[in-house]
Design an enzyme around this catalytic site. Sequence first.
Site, PDB file in Angstrom:
ATOM      1  N   GLY A 554       0.830  -1.204   0.000  1.00 15.90           N
ATOM      2  CA  GLY A 554       0.000   0.000   0.000  1.00 15.90           C
ATOM      3  C   GLY A 554       0.856   1.242   0.000  1.00 15.90           C
ATOM      4  N   GLY A 556       0.545   5.400   1.048  1.00 13.08           N
ATOM      5  CA  GLY A 556      -0.301   6.432   1.646  1.00 13.08           C
ATOM      6  C   GLY A 556       0.301   7.793   1.443  1.00 13.08           C
ATOM      7  CB  VAL A 561       2.593  -0.379   3.916  1.00 13.86           C
ATOM      8  CG1 VAL A 561       2.585  -1.581   4.829  1.00 13.86           C
ATOM      9  CG2 VAL A 561       2.162   0.858   4.672  1.00 13.86           C
ATOM     10  CE  LYS A 574       2.539   4.176   8.576  1.00  7.09           C
ATOM     11  NZ  LYS A 574       1.452   4.326   9.530  1.00  7.09           N
ATOM     12  CG  ASP A 669      -6.774   9.028   9.683  1.00  2.15           C
ATOM     13  OD1 ASP A 669      -7.894   9.304   9.191  1.00  2.15           O
ATOM     14  OD2 ASP A 669      -5.756   8.847   8.983  1.00  2.15           O
TER      15      ASP A 669
END
Length: 836
Positions: A554, A556, A561, A574, A669
């Site tokens: 992923g 962001g 990640v 990460k 979040d």
Amino acid sequence: MGKQALIFMIYLGALIYLMQICIATDEQSLLAIKAHITDPNNILATNWSQGTSFCTWIGVTCSRRHPRVTALNLFNMSLEGTVAKEIGNLSFLTYLNIRNNSFSGAIPIEIGNLRRLRVLQMSFNQLGGELPATIFNISSLVIIDVVYNDISGFIPENICSQSTKLGRLGLYRNRIYGEIPSVLTRCRMLENLSLSFNQLTGNIPSEIGNLSSLQYAAFSRNHFFSGIIPDEIGNMSSLISLALAKNELMGMIPPTIGQLRNLQRFGIEDNKLWGSIPYSFCNLENLYYASLEGNAFSGQLPRCMGNLVSLRELYMAKNAFSFNIPSTLWSFERILAINLSHNFFDGSIPLDIGNLESVVVLDLSGNQFSGEIPIVVGQLQSINALVLSNNKLHGRIPESFDNLKSLQYLDLSHNNLSGEIPKSLEKLSDLVYFNVSFNELSGEIPDGGSFRNFTGDFFRSNNGLCGASRFNVEVCKMNNRKSSNKSRLLRYILPPVAAIAFAATISIMYLRYRSRKSLLLPKSNSHFDIIRHRMSYYELLRATNNLDEANLVGRGSIGSVYKGILDNGMIVVKVFNLDVQGALKSFDTECQILSSIRHRNLVKVITSCANLDFKALVLEYMPNGNLDKWLYSPDNFLNFTQRLRIMIDVAFAIEYLHEGYSSPIIHCDLKPSNILLDEDMVAHVGDFGISKLLTQDQRIAQTKTLGTIGYMAPEYGSAGLVSTSVDVYSYGILLMETFTRHKPTNEMFLEELTLRSWVFESLPNGLMEIVDVDLLNEDEENFGAKNEMFLKSIIELALECTNDSPEERLNIKDALLRLKKINNELEEMKPKNNLL
Ligand SMILES: *[C@@H]1O[C@H](CO)[C@@H](O)[C@H](O)[C@H]1NC(C)=O
Ligand SMILES: *[C@@H]1O[C@H](CO)[C@@H](O)[C@H](O)[C@H]1NC(C)=O
Ligand SMILES: *[C@@H]1O[C@H](CO)[C@@H](O)[C@H](O)[C@H]1NC(C)=O
Ligand SMILES: *[C@@H]1O[C@H](CO)[C@@H](O)[C@H](O)[C@H]1NC(C)=O
Ligand SMILES: *[C@@H]1O[C@H](CO)[C@@H](O)[C@H](O)[C@H]1NC(C)=O
Ligand SMILES: *[C@@H]1O[C@H](CO)[C@@H](O)[C@H](O)[C@H]1NC(C)=O
Ligand SMILES: *[C@@H]1O[C@H](CO)[C@@H](O)[C@H](O)[C@H]1NC(C)=O
Ligand SMILES: *[C@@H]1O[C@H](CO)[C@@H](O)[C@H](O)[C@H]1NC(C)=O
Ligand SMILES: *[C@@H]1O[C@H](CO)[C@@H](O)[C@H](O)[C@H]1NC(C)=O
Ligand SMILES: *[C@@H]1O[C@H](CO)[C@@H](O)[C@H](O)[C@H]1NC(C)=O
Ligand SMILES: *[C@@H]1O[C@H](CO)[C@@H](O)[C@H](O)[C@H]1NC(C)=O
Ligand SMILES: *[C@@H]1O[C@H](CO)[C@@H](O)[C@H](O)[C@H]1NC(C)=O
């Protein structure tokens, strides 16, 4: 040509695909509609390369296993043609949006067959004909919006006979004529009524006072001949904005206006109203904008206007007000615009004018002001435009004008000003308009700085101005200026003084900055230890095969990640992108929080890796990905019980964050992609990059780093205020999303219709229309009977979590208790032999 053929084949393929997934008559009418509205040019203009399914492309929400079309969204797709009457066959439609296309022709009367329709959004097209009365037979309608079309005819007399839930009626910019029918006031839930820019005539009906929910009323630019503003207007107690501009209204402002305690905008400009301003006007403590210009109001302004503490813009030009301006009007420290031009005000400009620290536009032109321009005008730090022309001012132009750094427009023409134009005005770098024509000024016109571009048109008809030839004035005779004392002062004394002042300012700012900072992120307490064991950079590279793209799981906003393999199992790495602003802070915050807390439902940090230019966190691997994937990717499905258990896990995690320590931790979040699932489908909350630690007795803090749109509580999104209630709000949204499979950012949620209001509207009997259709399909027979009850409790809980007011939200402990109770009851009802 080849490209067109290819696209046609893709189109065919898509149609076949659609037919495979959706096979009922609903779909046939959908195709009929498609055939009506598509034309090859428009197809070419559309983006086909995304590989998304056809349903998604045309904005249809149709389940994989179920053929019902519940939402049709064709917003902004450059489509043209007419709206086919087959639209009336999409009988499950709750949401229809064709905003901003080029549809023409009339709205078909078959639209009235859409018995479940809540939102009819057809604005910004070229629709003609009349508004079909059948629309108002639909009892579920909440929004009708057809602004910016070409619709004519009367407002139908059956309005709100059935559609009693109507909250918005948008008819702005059409060609509606006739009178406003008094039956319109049956619409008791109406909050937003816009009828501006039409051809309505007659009076504003006195029954209008019955619209007690109405917040936004717009009637500007019609032809209300000979009408008055009825007294009953004062009964519209929810009114926030009232627009009646550019009509032909007559008479006085009714004193009942003072009852509108919520009123923020009041626009009645360009009518034929007269009389003086009623004292009750001063009761409008929330009034922000008032425009009364272009009428025939007279008399003195009431002193009590100083009570209008919220006032930011006041427009009263072109009336017949007279006498002094009451001193209270100069006490508005936060007012942005005052325009009192073209009236009969007199007296002098008071020293109090210096209080208007925020004013951007001040226009007092075309009155009878006399006396000198006070030096305190130099205090109007924010001013852009100052217009004092056409008065009887005399004396000199104050040098203090040179303080007005933002000044762009200064008109002093047609007064009796004398003396010289201060040379220091050259340094007003934004000044583009400087008109001193028709005065008695003399001396040299400055020639530097902003004056370099000025022409003679600004300096006409003065007594003795001289200067450069482009000003069309005489050349100056050389004379010794007497300013040597002054310039010495400037050169030798001011700089040290300025330097000291500058240093003082900087240190004050620094101290403030530090104190603010310490408010946000309290120093780490002893139990928030920074991780001791760190992994080496090379170990980490080896584990992820040099951060190979193939291992990317992923990306962001602040980093990427990766998954990786260590000797003792899988990990997730990460990596923070330190080029992005805030990434470093995010790393520190996440390290600090995750390294010091442990809970079954939080993602565990194994270790971290930090070099000067490389920061990474090594986290537990979650083989089942995140909740977002489980909700939205076509290969995944969660049943009712699984969804409930996941939400209980999440509540456990938040409860621990909020209550587990003496000082609460706010996640800030929460959203589906931050909820990770391990191999047993147990949920773990992750991503603490923007979390906040509050101090022991702090309940609320302020931040500039915001969470994700759609999940943020109102006070967080607007003012950056974070408290535990912010997480509760996001949690409530998450609950709704999990059971409806609709993101809060779904395109169907525009303007007033939000995920929350959509869900709210569905109670008590419409739950089956909002629940994720895949849940219904799972075991259709049983669902209705048993799960509906549980679903209702969950949705009610979600609504209590998402109250607009943070004080009225549940706390997470109570939310968790209630969910556990629901879960227990659900377990008891399960047949004992069925362990799934
Ligand atoms: C639409 O409904 C009408 C009447 O209910 C029916 O006669 C017609 O065949 C339907 N059209 C389509 C395309 O399904
Ligand atoms: C079409 O979709 C692709 C892939 O998502 C995207 O890169 C591209 O910008 C889109 N083009 C337009 C015109 O929207
Ligand atoms: C609507 O489409 C146009 C191009 O056709 C695009 O420029 C515009 O940004 C779109 N507006 C929205 C709100 O998507
Ligand atoms: C409406 O569509 C036009 C043309 O496609 C586009 O230029 C405009 O930006 C759109 N407006 C909105 C609000 O999306
Ligand atoms: C629907 O509206 C039309 C036109 O106002 C009316 O004639 C008809 O009786 C209404 N039908 C129902 C079912 O309310
Ligand atoms: C009221 O409705 C109009 C159009 O129908 C819309 O443009 C406007 O944004 C709405 N106002 C509010 C405050 O929702
Ligand atoms: C307005 O409200 C009053 C009291 O609620 C009611 O008696 C009256 O009939 C209403 N008028 C209209 C036109 O609905
Ligand atoms: C509505 O306004 C009128 C006139 O101002 C007043 O007499 C009446 O009592 C009001 N009705 C309600 C229900 O407030
Ligand atoms: C003040 O109002 C008048 C009348 O509307 C307008 O012509 C003028 O431009 C306004 N002044 C400023 C500075 O905007
Ligand atoms: C303008 O001011 C001068 C003195 O500065 C005075 O003599 C003259 O009468 C004034 N003119 C008007 C029209 O007020
Ligand atoms: C004069 O005008 C030119 C162009 O209109 C502009 O680029 C320049 O900045 C102006 N100079 C000053 C001192 O305002
Ligand atoms: C300056 O003001 C005078 C008088 O109002 C006007 O005639 C002239 O056109 C103005 N100059 C400019 C450049 O606007």
